[in-house]
Design a protein around this motif. Structure first.
Motif, PDB file in Angstrom:
ATOM      1  N   GLY A  37       7.987  42.301 -69.169  1.00  0.00           N
ATOM      2  CA  GLY A  37       8.012  42.127 -67.724  1.00  0.00           C
ATOM      3  C   GLY A  37       7.828  43.496 -67.090  1.00  0.00           C
ATOM      4  O   GLY A  37       6.994  44.290 -67.517  1.00  0.00           O
TER       5      GLY A  37
ATOM      6  N   THR B 242      10.116  42.649 -58.422  1.00  0.00           N
ATOM      7  CA  THR B 242       9.392  41.649 -59.200  1.00  0.00           C
ATOM      8  C   THR B 242      10.447  40.697 -59.755  1.00  0.00           C
ATOM      9  O   THR B 242      11.624  41.063 -59.866  1.00  0.00           O
TER      10      THR B 242
ATOM     11  N   SER C 287      12.639  30.766 -68.273  1.00  0.00           N
ATOM     12  CA  SER C 287      11.367  30.470 -67.628  1.00  0.00           C
ATOM     13  C   SER C 287      10.218  30.659 -68.613  1.00  0.00           C
ATOM     14  O   SER C 287      10.076  31.722 -69.224  1.00  0.00           O
TER      15      SER C 287
ATOM     16  N   ASP D  51       7.292  31.205 -67.851  1.00  0.00           N
ATOM     17  CA  ASP D  51       6.388  32.214 -67.281  1.00  0.00           C
ATOM     18  C   ASP D  51       6.812  33.631 -67.643  1.00  0.00           C
ATOM     19  O   ASP D  51       6.049  34.572 -67.432  1.00  0.00           O
ATOM     20  N   PHE D  52       8.029  33.788 -68.167  1.00  0.00           N
ATOM     21  CA  PHE D  52       8.566  35.106 -68.501  1.00  0.00           C
ATOM     22  C   PHE D  52       8.302  35.432 -69.968  1.00  0.00           C
ATOM     23  O   PHE D  52       8.268  34.548 -70.830  1.00  0.00           O
ATOM     24  N   GLU D  53       8.138  36.725 -70.246  1.00  0.00           N
ATOM     25  CA  GLU D  53       8.339  37.227 -71.598  1.00  0.00           C
ATOM     26  C   GLU D  53       9.763  37.756 -71.649  1.00  0.00           C
ATOM     27  O   GLU D  53      10.334  38.136 -70.622  1.00  0.00           O
TER      28      GLU D  53
ATOM     29  N   PRO E  98       5.593  34.838 -73.454  1.00  0.00           N
ATOM     30  CA  PRO E  98       5.695  33.712 -72.522  1.00  0.00           C
ATOM     31  C   PRO E  98       5.305  32.399 -73.199  1.00  0.00           C
ATOM     32  O   PRO E  98       4.593  32.379 -74.195  1.00  0.00           O
TER      33      PRO E  98
ATOM     34  N   PRO F 115       7.965  38.128 -65.726  1.00  0.00           N
ATOM     35  CA  PRO F 115       6.558  37.808 -65.961  1.00  0.00           C
ATOM     36  C   PRO F 115       5.806  39.053 -66.398  1.00  0.00           C
ATOM     37  O   PRO F 115       6.148  40.167 -65.989  1.00  0.00           O
TER      38      PRO F 115
END
Length: 326
Positions: free
Chosen positions: A56, A188, A208, A210-212, A239, A262
């Motif tokens: 992220g 962010t 999430s 969408d996240f790493e 992700p 993200p």
């Protein structure tokens, strides 16, 4: 929070490259870094490194202790500057006195978040207090996105409540996890939490896709989604997953720090305590610090001189992009 290496490496750290998601956990091993002089405090650094420069917007992770300050000397970092980032201080034991050019005078204590924003410029000092016998914690940086990288200096303090979980506990200091949200402002989307896992237990956390994510092991015999991680190692999860499972196979409580966000798409240049977008950004910031201009302000109350900037390397900046997920 400082990188006090005498010869810091200048790096161009890239936005995330594309790649398919994978259930595998990538293991990032730390390197040992001395901070300071002959009685240098030593830290284990897992970000940045050649294998991965960001998770992220998290771009710097130092893990230290438990250190007996009578032997190791504790922490005494003179006033030093930052640009283009936020610093996150999180302790497991001990106490650190923080002073900055915003006028903040605060103490970092276990389970309490201190977050400092050094956009256009800030400086601060960090000193472990006389009451500290064992110093143990993590120091983290967050890269600011282009639209906010020159934002005004700021300081926030937050004490997250422990969140009971089936098999352990979480303290959510940034973002949202297990129904608990931190009120602390970031630029962010981010996740930051301390996790403890009971002996022989497991935690399955909704995250999430969408996240790493990165899970830094402080202590314990643990696996993350079936991959074994040793203390001080950081497990990277690409992700695409909506849960992460941490299992403690030992007879003592395990502790980890969970980071997420993200993929950061911008290229950044990191050198010493500065994050910019070009070599020229770094040169200008260094010149301003050495000239003692108003860009960084002054720290009042620290007993000693400020930290001088190292010499810039005579080298061309080379791109160092994150690899795609394997």
């Amino acid at each position: 929070m400082s990188n006090t290496e005498a010869r810091p490496v200048e790096m161009e750290c890239g936005g995330q490259t594309d790649g398919p998601s994978s259930p595998d956990i990538e293991i990032l091993t730390p390197r040992d870094v001395p901070l300071g002089g002959p009685r240098a405090m030593r830290v284990r650094r897992t970000l940045p490194q050649r294998a991965r420069t960001l998770i992220g917007a998290w771009c710097f992770a130092d893990h230290y202790g438990p250190d007996d300050v009578a032997t190791a000397g504790g922490m005494d970092v003179a006033p030093h500057p930052h640009i283009g980032l936020q610093t996150v201080s999180w302790l497991f034991s001990g106490e650190i006195e923080h002073r900055d050019s915003l006028g903040s005078h605060a103490f970092v204590r276990p389970g309490e978040l201190n977050l400092m924003t050094g956009g256009h410029g800030i400086c601060h000092s960090e000193v472990s207090t006389p009451a500290t016998t064992i110093l143990h914690g993590v120091q983290l940086w967050v890269a600011l996105p282009e639209e906010h990288r020159d934002t005004a200096r700021d300081f926030q303090h937050h004490v997250p409540a422990p969140v009971p979980l089936d098999g352990g506990e979480a303290r959510v200091f940034l973002g949202t996890l297990a129904g608990e949200s931190s009120p602390v402002r970031t630029f962010t989307p981010l996740l930051g939490a301390e996790l403890t896992v009971n002996p022989g237990a497991g935690l399955t956390l909704a995250v999430s896709p969408d996240f790493e994510h990165g899970l830094l092991v402080d202590s314990g015999d643990v696996t993350v989604d079936g991959t074994a991680l040793k203390p001080a190692e950081l497990g990277y999860a690409a992700p695409g997953r909506d849960t992460v499972t941490v299992t403690n196979h030992g007879q003592d409580t395990a502790r980890l720090v969970l980071l997420g966000g993200p993929p950061f798409q911008e290229e950044i240049v990191m050198w010493w305590n500065f994050i910019g977008r070009s070599h020229e950004d770094i040169v200008r910031a260094r010149e301003a610090w050495q000239a003692e201009t108003d860009r960084f302000g002054r720290v009042e109350g620290y007993d000693g001189d400020r930290l001088p900037a190292p010499e810039l390397p005579n080298a061309t900046i080379r791109p160092r992009k994150n690899p795609g997920a394997r």
